[in-house]
Motif scaffolding. Structure first.
Motif, PDB file in Angstrom:
ATOM      1  N   MET A  57       0.835  -1.214   0.000  1.00  0.00           N
ATOM      2  CA  MET A  57       0.000   0.000   0.000  1.00  0.00           C
ATOM      3  C   MET A  57       0.862   1.253   0.000  1.00  0.00           C
ATOM      4  O   MET A  57       0.544   2.228  -0.687  1.00  0.00           O
ATOM      5  N   VAL A  58       1.946   1.240   0.766  1.00  0.00           N
ATOM      6  CA  VAL A  58       2.850   2.390   0.788  1.00  0.00           C
ATOM      7  C   VAL A  58       3.445   2.611  -0.595  1.00  0.00           C
ATOM      8  O   VAL A  58       3.475   3.745  -1.099  1.00  0.00           O
ATOM      9  N   ASP A  59       3.897   1.532  -1.223  1.00  0.00           N
ATOM     10  CA  ASP A  59       4.469   1.637  -2.571  1.00  0.00           C
ATOM     11  C   ASP A  59       3.449   2.174  -3.570  1.00  0.00           C
ATOM     12  O   ASP A  59       3.763   3.036  -4.398  1.00  0.00           O
ATOM     13  N   VAL A  77      -3.397   4.044   4.056  1.00  0.00           N
ATOM     14  CA  VAL A  77      -1.986   3.659   4.177  1.00  0.00           C
ATOM     15  C   VAL A  77      -1.538   3.743   5.628  1.00  0.00           C
ATOM     16  O   VAL A  77      -0.867   2.835   6.135  1.00  0.00           O
ATOM     17  N   MET A  78      -1.915   4.796   6.314  1.00  0.00           N
ATOM     18  CA  MET A  78      -1.514   4.968   7.709  1.00  0.00           C
ATOM     19  C   MET A  78      -2.145   3.899   8.603  1.00  0.00           C
ATOM     20  O   MET A  78      -1.478   3.358   9.489  1.00  0.00           O
ATOM     21  N   ALA A  97       0.262  -3.124  10.894  1.00  0.00           N
ATOM     22  CA  ALA A  97       1.502  -3.894  10.758  1.00  0.00           C
ATOM     23  C   ALA A  97       2.416  -3.653  11.949  1.00  0.00           C
ATOM     24  O   ALA A  97       3.014  -4.598  12.478  1.00  0.00           O
ATOM     25  N   ASN A  98       2.496  -2.416  12.397  1.00  0.00           N
ATOM     26  CA  ASN A  98       3.344  -2.087  13.542  1.00  0.00           C
ATOM     27  C   ASN A  98       2.831  -2.751  14.817  1.00  0.00           C
ATOM     28  O   ASN A  98       3.611  -3.328  15.582  1.00  0.00           O
ATOM     29  N   VAL A  99       1.532  -2.689  15.048  1.00  0.00           N
ATOM     30  CA  VAL A  99       0.959  -3.291  16.253  1.00  0.00           C
ATOM     31  C   VAL A  99       1.139  -4.805  16.240  1.00  0.00           C
ATOM     32  O   VAL A  99       1.512  -5.405  17.259  1.00  0.00           O
ATOM     33  N   SER A 100       0.915  -5.434  15.111  1.00  0.00           N
ATOM     34  CA  SER A 100       1.077  -6.890  15.045  1.00  0.00           C
ATOM     35  C   SER A 100       2.535  -7.285  15.257  1.00  0.00           C
ATOM     36  O   SER A 100       2.827  -8.278  15.933  1.00  0.00           O
TER      37      SER A 100
END
Length: 104
Positions: free
Chosen positions: A55-57, A71-72, A78-81
């Motif tokens: 998504m960022v790409d 995206v955020m 992803a960060n939390v997981s």
């Protein structure tokens, strides 16, 4: 002591976790292989991180169907997981050290 069946409670917790993640729930009959659960969890975290990266790409390349908010949110998921996986790893290492330091 109470007559609480620990395996039953763990199965309920797994079912609730899978339901919260939107995944199908499979009854295991009380027997679950720890290594397979760990592999599934790591695969799920990896997929979340891969999806966030895609998504960022896509957003950086100017895709019109992806918003910054999406995206955020995906990046935070992803960060939390990843952070949760890191904490589980830390607890496993701590438990291993405790077991290894037990007197025989």
């Amino acid at each position: 002591m109470s007559d609480i069946n620990v395996n039953h409670i763990l199965n309920q917790m797994r079912s609730l976790s899978l339901q919260a993640a939107g995944k199908p729930v499979q009854e295991t009959g009380g027997s679950t292989d720890f290594s397979s659960l760990l592999q599934q969890s790591l695969a799920s975290v990896n997929e979340t991180q891969q999806r966030a990266g895609r998504m960022v790409d896509a957003f950086e390349s100017g895709a019109s169907n992806i918003s910054l908010a999406e995206v955020m949110v995906e990046s935070q998921k992803a960060n939390v997981s990843f952070q949760a996986t890191l904490q589980v790893r830390n607890k496993l290492v701590e438990a291993y050290k405790d077991v290894m330091n037990m007197p025989m």
